[in-house]
Design an enzyme around this catalytic site. Sequence first.
Site, PDB file in Angstrom:
ATOM      1  N   SER A  15      28.392  47.523   3.894  1.00 14.17           N
ATOM      2  CA  SER A  15      27.542  46.693   4.747  1.00 14.17           C
ATOM      3  C   SER A  15      28.268  45.434   5.230  1.00 14.17           C
ATOM      4  O   SER A  15      27.724  44.677   6.028  1.00 14.17           O
ATOM      5  CB  SER A  15      26.249  46.327   4.018  1.00 14.17           C
ATOM      6  OG  SER A  15      26.520  45.556   2.871  1.00 14.17           O
ATOM      7  N   HIS A  16      29.467  45.180   4.731  1.00 16.97           N
ATOM      8  CA  HIS A  16      30.247  44.039   5.222  1.00 16.97           C
ATOM      9  C   HIS A  16      31.568  44.459   5.846  1.00 16.97           C
ATOM     10  O   HIS A  16      32.429  43.630   6.089  1.00 16.97           O
ATOM     11  CB  HIS A  16      30.514  43.039   4.090  1.00 16.97           C
ATOM     12  CG  HIS A  16      29.285  42.338   3.651  1.00 16.97           C
ATOM     13  ND1 HIS A  16      28.668  42.591   2.453  1.00 16.97           N
ATOM     14  CD2 HIS A  16      28.524  41.400   4.253  1.00 16.97           C
ATOM     15  CE1 HIS A  16      27.595  41.839   2.332  1.00 16.97           C
ATOM     16  NE2 HIS A  16      27.474  41.109   3.401  1.00 16.97           N
ATOM     17  N   ARG A  46      29.948  45.661  10.609  1.00 16.04           N
ATOM     18  CA  ARG A  46      29.612  44.362  11.200  1.00 16.04           C
ATOM     19  C   ARG A  46      30.215  44.145  12.585  1.00 16.04           C
ATOM     20  O   ARG A  46      29.802  43.225  13.305  1.00 16.04           O
ATOM     21  CB  ARG A  46      30.121  43.232  10.294  1.00 16.04           C
ATOM     22  CG  ARG A  46      29.458  43.168   8.925  1.00 16.04           C
ATOM     23  CD  ARG A  46      28.043  42.677   9.037  1.00 16.04           C
ATOM     24  NE  ARG A  46      27.483  42.368   7.725  1.00 16.04           N
ATOM     25  CZ  ARG A  46      26.213  42.036   7.518  1.00 16.04           C
ATOM     26  NH1 ARG A  46      25.373  41.997   8.514  1.00 16.04           N
ATOM     27  NH2 ARG A  46      25.774  41.749   6.309  1.00 16.04           N
ATOM     28  N   LEU A  69      30.347  36.986   0.252  1.00 15.87           N
ATOM     29  CA  LEU A  69      30.857  35.727  -0.274  1.00 15.87           C
ATOM     30  C   LEU A  69      31.976  35.942  -1.294  1.00 15.87           C
ATOM     31  O   LEU A  69      32.741  35.020  -1.568  1.00 15.87           O
ATOM     32  CB  LEU A  69      29.730  34.942  -0.961  1.00 15.87           C
ATOM     33  CG  LEU A  69      28.678  34.325  -0.039  1.00 15.87           C
ATOM     34  CD1 LEU A  69      27.518  33.781  -0.872  1.00 15.87           C
ATOM     35  CD2 LEU A  69      29.292  33.210   0.795  1.00 15.87           C
ATOM     36  N   ASP A  82      28.345  38.683  -6.553  1.00 17.47           N
ATOM     37  CA  ASP A  82      27.946  38.216  -5.226  1.00 17.47           C
ATOM     38  C   ASP A  82      26.639  38.928  -4.943  1.00 17.47           C
ATOM     39  O   ASP A  82      26.608  40.140  -4.773  1.00 17.47           O
ATOM     40  CB  ASP A  82      29.012  38.627  -4.206  1.00 17.47           C
ATOM     41  CG  ASP A  82      28.635  38.281  -2.768  1.00 17.47           C
ATOM     42  OD1 ASP A  82      27.566  37.685  -2.540  1.00 17.47           O
ATOM     43  OD2 ASP A  82      29.431  38.615  -1.873  1.00 17.47           O
ATOM     44  N   GLU A  97      21.908  46.589   3.332  1.00 18.56           N
ATOM     45  CA  GLU A  97      21.507  47.867   2.728  1.00 18.56           C
ATOM     46  C   GLU A  97      20.226  48.398   3.362  1.00 18.56           C
ATOM     47  O   GLU A  97      20.075  49.606   3.552  1.00 18.56           O
ATOM     48  CB  GLU A  97      21.310  47.712   1.215  1.00 18.56           C
ATOM     49  CG  GLU A  97      22.623  47.610   0.460  1.00 18.56           C
ATOM     50  CD  GLU A  97      22.438  47.314  -1.016  1.00 18.56           C
ATOM     51  OE1 GLU A  97      21.408  47.719  -1.581  1.00 18.56           O
ATOM     52  OE2 GLU A  97      23.326  46.641  -1.577  1.00 18.56           O
ATOM     53  N   ARG A 100      28.255  47.332 -17.740  1.00 12.04           N
ATOM     54  CA  ARG A 100      29.530  47.181 -17.036  1.00 12.04           C
ATOM     55  C   ARG A 100      29.590  45.780 -16.452  1.00 12.04           C
ATOM     56  O   ARG A 100      28.556  45.167 -16.148  1.00 12.04           O
ATOM     57  CB  ARG A 100      29.722  48.250 -15.966  1.00 12.04           C
ATOM     58  CG  ARG A 100      28.659  48.256 -14.934  1.00 12.04           C
ATOM     59  CD  ARG A 100      29.037  49.108 -13.731  1.00 12.04           C
ATOM     60  NE  ARG A 100      28.161  48.689 -12.644  1.00 12.04           N
ATOM     61  CZ  ARG A 100      27.617  49.494 -11.761  1.00 12.04           C
ATOM     62  NH1 ARG A 100      27.869  50.768 -11.807  1.00 12.04           N
ATOM     63  NH2 ARG A 100      26.834  49.028 -10.811  1.00 12.04           N
ATOM     64  N   PRO A 131      30.057  42.799 -13.800  1.00 10.03           N
ATOM     65  CA  PRO A 131      29.794  42.686 -12.364  1.00 10.03           C
ATOM     66  C   PRO A 131      31.087  42.924 -11.582  1.00 10.03           C
ATOM     67  O   PRO A 131      32.157  42.491 -11.999  1.00 10.03           O
ATOM     68  CB  PRO A 131      29.342  41.227 -12.190  1.00 10.03           C
ATOM     69  CG  PRO A 131      28.929  40.759 -13.539  1.00 10.03           C
ATOM     70  CD  PRO A 131      29.717  41.559 -14.525  1.00 10.03           C
ATOM     71  N   ARG A 133      32.306  48.136  -9.769  1.00 12.13           N
ATOM     72  CA  ARG A 133      32.254  49.187  -8.762  1.00 12.13           C
ATOM     73  C   ARG A 133      33.227  48.870  -7.618  1.00 12.13           C
ATOM     74  O   ARG A 133      33.911  49.744  -7.104  1.00 12.13           O
ATOM     75  CB  ARG A 133      30.823  49.328  -8.226  1.00 12.13           C
ATOM     76  CG  ARG A 133      30.546  50.693  -7.638  1.00 12.13           C
ATOM     77  CD  ARG A 133      29.153  50.817  -7.069  1.00 12.13           C
ATOM     78  NE  ARG A 133      28.122  50.248  -7.940  1.00 12.13           N
ATOM     79  CZ  ARG A 133      26.823  50.389  -7.723  1.00 12.13           C
ATOM     80  NH1 ARG A 133      26.383  51.060  -6.671  1.00 12.13           N
ATOM     81  NH2 ARG A 133      25.946  49.834  -8.522  1.00 12.13           N
TER      82      ARG A 133
END
Lengths: 333, 333
Positions: free
Chosen positions: B46-47, B51, B123, B177, B187, B301, B303, B306
């Site tokens: 999504s980033h 965009r 970010l 983030d 999303e 897990r 942050p 993934r």
Amino acid sequence: MNDVTLSLDEVRDLATRALLANGCNQANADAVADTVTAAERDGCKSHGLFRIPGYVKSLKNGKINGQSTPVVMQPGPCIVKVDGDRGLAPLALQMARAPLIEAARKNGMAALAIRRSHHYAALWPETEALAIEGLVGMAFVNSPPYMAPAGGKAPFFGTNPMSFAWPRPDGGAVVWDQATAATARGELQIAKRDGHAAPECAGIDRDGNPTTDPAAILEGAQLPFGGYKGGAIALMVDLLCGPLIDEVSSQEVAAEDNGDGGPATGGELVLAIDPGHFGGANAIARGERLLDALSSMDGVRLPGNRRLAARAQTPTHGAAIPASLHQAIQDLL
Amino acid sequence: MNDVTLSLDEVRDLATRALLANGCNQANADAVADTVTAAERDGCKSHGLFRIPGYVKSLKNGKINGQSTPVVMQPGPCIVKVDGDRGLAPLALQMARAPLIEAARKNGMAALAIRRSHHYAALWPETEALAIEGLVGMAFVNSPPYMAPAGGKAPFFGTNPMSFAWPRPDGGAVVWDQATAATARGELQIAKRDGHAAPECAGIDRDGNPTTDPAAILEGAQLPFGGYKGGAIALMVDLLCGPLIDEVSSQEVAAEDNGDGGPATGGELVLAIDPGHFGGANAIARGERLLDALSSMDGVRLPGNRRLAARAQTPTHGAAIPASLHQAIQDLL
């Protein structure tokens, strides 16, 4: 339940005497009594006189130094460090407040790192005190591991609260102070005492199963608010008030604690930001526009409004505490 | 769905060419392409290239200045301010990074306030860049009002993301983030595009009723994660990257925006803290103990794991994007 209603002066007097009778010197007793009285004034029952028996237990068994002399250091222009001398946090916070405010006003921002201290109270008194002085305040503290990380089945994080305060032009403030646990531990303790159910999603039992029995959650693990996002905030809080300042993580707190149920040792981080160095006079005006628009929405109230409403009442109406608690504190005198 | 797989060099090249062909100078195109490529590398669809059409729309209608020359100022020892000159944020961030890092290393902490800039990306690239340099990073940005406050029925806050990064000894970082909305807006846009349902509690429709239809939520309002606690964080984010630095709140963003769907104007605040001034070498060692213990728990897990897993794959496997998006960007060249 049988309640006793005390004036705020009576709250302060009772707290002070209980602390003086159990190992605190005057400076420590006064600072802690201030915090307890502010909590009762604002209707924050779980941080008021409710805490006194726990303080006393830890004072008597020597975990907490009631005669502490916190040492304030300024190793740099925008850093204030305090060695809490194993005392309760309120005196350390009180002594560090003026240097923190001065450093933030001079440089635009400053940090206060408190080590070797026992924090057991709400965070909003310290962030609100900064906002009343025109600064933005943020504060972080951890606690023994009561909360499972998202996905986990066992306690790892403390309830790890965080507080934020924003200054308003009249010397007021908008303040929030929230556990990253879905429910404050003090509320679970009170629910257990009073025989109430805990909210859904507040926690899991020892086997990792969801439950609304507060006793089972207190023996099992609380859960972060909002799932993994709240868990990420708990991790941030733990890193900021533990490792960052060379203090214990939530998990390490437990190893160092004597398990008496009183406040454990640990660190606290407070950040102060002076809007005058950033947005200048426009910052506060813009903040008011935002807050006015938000509070005028249907169904919405500003964070802390319930506390401010209680604050307007208790000076005349007094603070009601359970008779059993009142008696328990009398028995400590 | 039909996908096209691109190497990361092809991602960067496609992004750069699309931006150069639509009003960006080389410096701006390179900075934005870096951010887009990092997002595709880390699987943050999504980033990523997703965009580009929005950027181009706003470049073409003049909302965004593709020729921006950000101006970096240092009004005090620990404050860096940037006037973004109405450009996209990546160039402003890139230019401010070195002064911010230097100020934090010298003083223990520093803040970066970016004004008059258009932020539209994740970010984590800015906080991770600080952590790779051994600093703790925090970043805050707002956006047009997409999210209702807790209790409210209409949009007021942006999705108002916040990011936090902690340095690891090998030059790595733990980074999170997260939107303070329950679900990232990107999303929801992708769910709508692909015909998927939104998660429960993601938002409400125009009439304030809960729904899992992403289109209805995009027309109604998203909701904060964790109820009023997430709402409190959204308020903090809005105050820090808006009023504090004399910039627009989420609500004011909308009034200044032309509604083209491209990135709106606004502010961003980044904080950098040097553990060396606080806990010294112990800070990182203690952080590792915490992170090792956390990541060894069943079901847990760290942050960002993934993203790191995707980062290990895409340099060899490439990044898959929908063929329709690939074609849409080709059409912009």
